[in-house]
Every structure is written in C-alpha cells, then in structure tokens.
Design a protein around this motif. Structure first.
Motif, PDB file in Angstrom:
ATOM      1  N   LYS A  16     -10.084 -16.285   4.920  1.00 43.01           N
ATOM      2  CA  LYS A  16      -9.495 -15.359   3.866  1.00 43.01           C
ATOM      3  C   LYS A  16      -8.228 -15.716   3.215  1.00 43.01           C
ATOM      4  CE  LYS A  16     -12.347 -11.363   5.021  1.00 43.01           C
ATOM      5  NZ  LYS A  16     -12.254  -9.817   5.406  1.00 43.01           N
ATOM      6  N   GLU A  39     -18.960 -14.952  -4.059  1.00 43.71           N
ATOM      7  CA  GLU A  39     -17.748 -13.887  -3.978  1.00 43.71           C
ATOM      8  C   GLU A  39     -16.490 -15.025  -4.295  1.00 43.71           C
ATOM      9  OE1 GLU A  39     -15.212 -11.414  -1.177  1.00 43.71           O
ATOM     10  OE2 GLU A  39     -17.338 -11.876  -0.589  1.00 43.71           O
ATOM     11  N   ARG A  41     -12.563 -15.735  -3.698  1.00 45.35           N
ATOM     12  CA  ARG A  41     -11.533 -15.209  -3.183  1.00 45.35           C
ATOM     13  C   ARG A  41     -10.322 -15.860  -3.372  1.00 45.35           C
ATOM     14  NH1 ARG A  41     -14.384 -14.239   3.067  1.00 45.35           N
ATOM     15  NH2 ARG A  41     -15.384 -12.495   2.532  1.00 45.35           N
ATOM     16  N   LYS A  46      -9.351 -10.677  -3.191  1.00 46.42           N
ATOM     17  CA  LYS A  46     -10.620 -11.266  -3.981  1.00 46.42           C
ATOM     18  C   LYS A  46     -10.342 -11.410  -5.530  1.00 46.42           C
ATOM     19  CE  LYS A  46     -13.943  -8.861  -1.057  1.00 46.42           C
ATOM     20  NZ  LYS A  46     -14.827  -7.783  -0.814  1.00 46.42           N
ATOM     21  N   GLY A  70     -14.642  -9.158  -7.190  1.00 47.81           N
ATOM     22  CA  GLY A  70     -14.789 -10.828  -6.860  1.00 47.81           C
ATOM     23  C   GLY A  70     -16.049 -11.227  -6.883  1.00 47.81           C
TER      24      GLY A  70
END
Length: 232
Positions: A16, A39, A41, A46, A70
C-alpha cells in the motif's frame, strides 16, 4: 525467491506504500457481459479521478475515470470460453489480471493455495507433484485458485508463478462467499481441495472434497497423485 524473505520484504515495504494498479481476477459466463474492476492506489491513499485504460489480450477497451474510492470499472463481453489476459494502465502504473470465461454450468475445481499447494506456509516449497497434477486436472475441468491465508493476492500470485503452476484466476475465499458467488452465476463445483475451513464452507455445494488434513467432510489424501487419479 524464498517465501520467508518475500514476506519479510512485504512487512518492510508494504504494497500500500507503493503506487500501483490492482486488477481483480474474475470468472464469467461466455456470451454475457462482465464488469472488470481495477483499483488505483497512491503511496498512502487511493487515487480517485485517475484516467484508467483497460486492455483485454492487448486490445484496448477504452478509457474511464476511477471513482473517489480509486476503483474503475469497464464492461466486457467474452464471446468465447477462454482465459483472457487483462491489463490496466493508469499514468505510469500498470496492473494485470485474468478473466476466465466458461460455459454456464461448467464444473469448477477450486484449489486452496496455502493449504493444498504449499508444503508449509513459510517454507517456500510446493507439495511434490502438485504442478503436474493441477495441470492434468485442468485438462478435464477448469481450475480456480483460492487465496485463503495471510498472504496477499500479489504474494500468492508471485509464488504460483515462481513455482511453475498453470495460469488461472486467483479469487479471495471470503469465508466461503466465493462459492455463493459462483453458484449464483450458474456454475457448479466439481471438487474442493483445501483446508478444513474452506471445505466446511462449501459442504452445501459439493460432496467431492480432498484435504491433506483430517476433515470429516473430505477425503484425506497423502499426495497430489491420489487426487489426480480420482478427479476423472
């Protein structure tokens, strides 16, 4: 790469914290629209409002904007039963996933990666003969991998690739919700190969289950050759 080292790196550099595009693997019925999802990120948050382009087998489906969460979506119609390669680009970042299109009513074999393919979770080794057995089973039934343990989908996919397993979608188990989803789409479950919790969560959908552990609702097996010979 040794699995222990891979997990250690993930703790030091969590996914992340790095910009990336995450593409969800999915299963669809041939001839019916399916919604592809990705998605975007950033390093810590996000990325909403990103221009995202979807590709199927290198052919562009067009561009869309990701939402405030996101996530971006694109509809695709799989015209044949096949394994499609999905790529999604957002700026300089790119992610990849798989779409498996099947005939309605297809009987799927689900394989719990951590409990059935890994010798031990942190050993980094695969069970003897598992690659060849899974490849042989796939010639008769579609095979779908399940993510059930503490490893992320990205880590599990890297492990499968590194150990020479077939390319096939990896779906999150979600405490058994994946089986509800598949039955709801019109698929059937040919067999489950996994740990006790996974098998217990699917017992209402199939009586064909195999486990390397003692489990009341499954046939306990000692190796993959036994499973391969049984799934005919």
């Amino acid at each position: 790469m040794n699995l222990i080292w891979f997990c250690a790196l993930s703790l030091i550099f969590p996914s992340k914290a790095l910009p990336e595009v995450i593409v969800q693997d999915t299963i669809a019925i041939k001839g019916e629209d399916v919604v592809l999802a990705a998605e975007t990120r950033g390093r810590f948050f996000k990325r909403g409002g990103e221009v995202v382009e979807f590709f199927v087998d290198r052919r562009s489906l067009g561009k869309v904007l990701s939402g405030g969460d996101g996530v971006a979506f694109k509809t695709f119609l799989p015209k044949k039963a096949s394994l499609y390669r999905i790529a999604v680009k957002a700026g300089q970042d790119e992610g990849h996933g798989l779409l498996l299109s099947l005939e309605k009513g297809s009987r799927i074999v689900f394989v719990d990666v951590e409990a059935s393919l890994m010798e031990e979770l942190f050993s980094g080794k695969s069970k003897q003969g598992s690659q060849a057995a899974v490849r042989d089973i796939q010639r008769r039934f579609p095979v779908v991998f399940l993510q059930t343990g503490p490893l992320s989908a990205k880590q599990v996919k890297e492990w499968l690739k590194e150990h020479g397993f077939i390319k096939s979608p990896l779906l999150p188990w979600k405490q058994g919700a994946v089986f509800d989803d598949m039955i709801g789409k019109g698929f059937r479950i040919r067999a489950i190969i996994g740990g006790p919790d996974v098998i217990e969560s699917a017992k209402g959908y199939t009586t064909s289950a195999f486990s390397f552990e003692e489990e009341e609702n499954a046939r306990e097996v000692k190796d993959w050759e036994e499973i391969r010979k049984t799934l005919r």
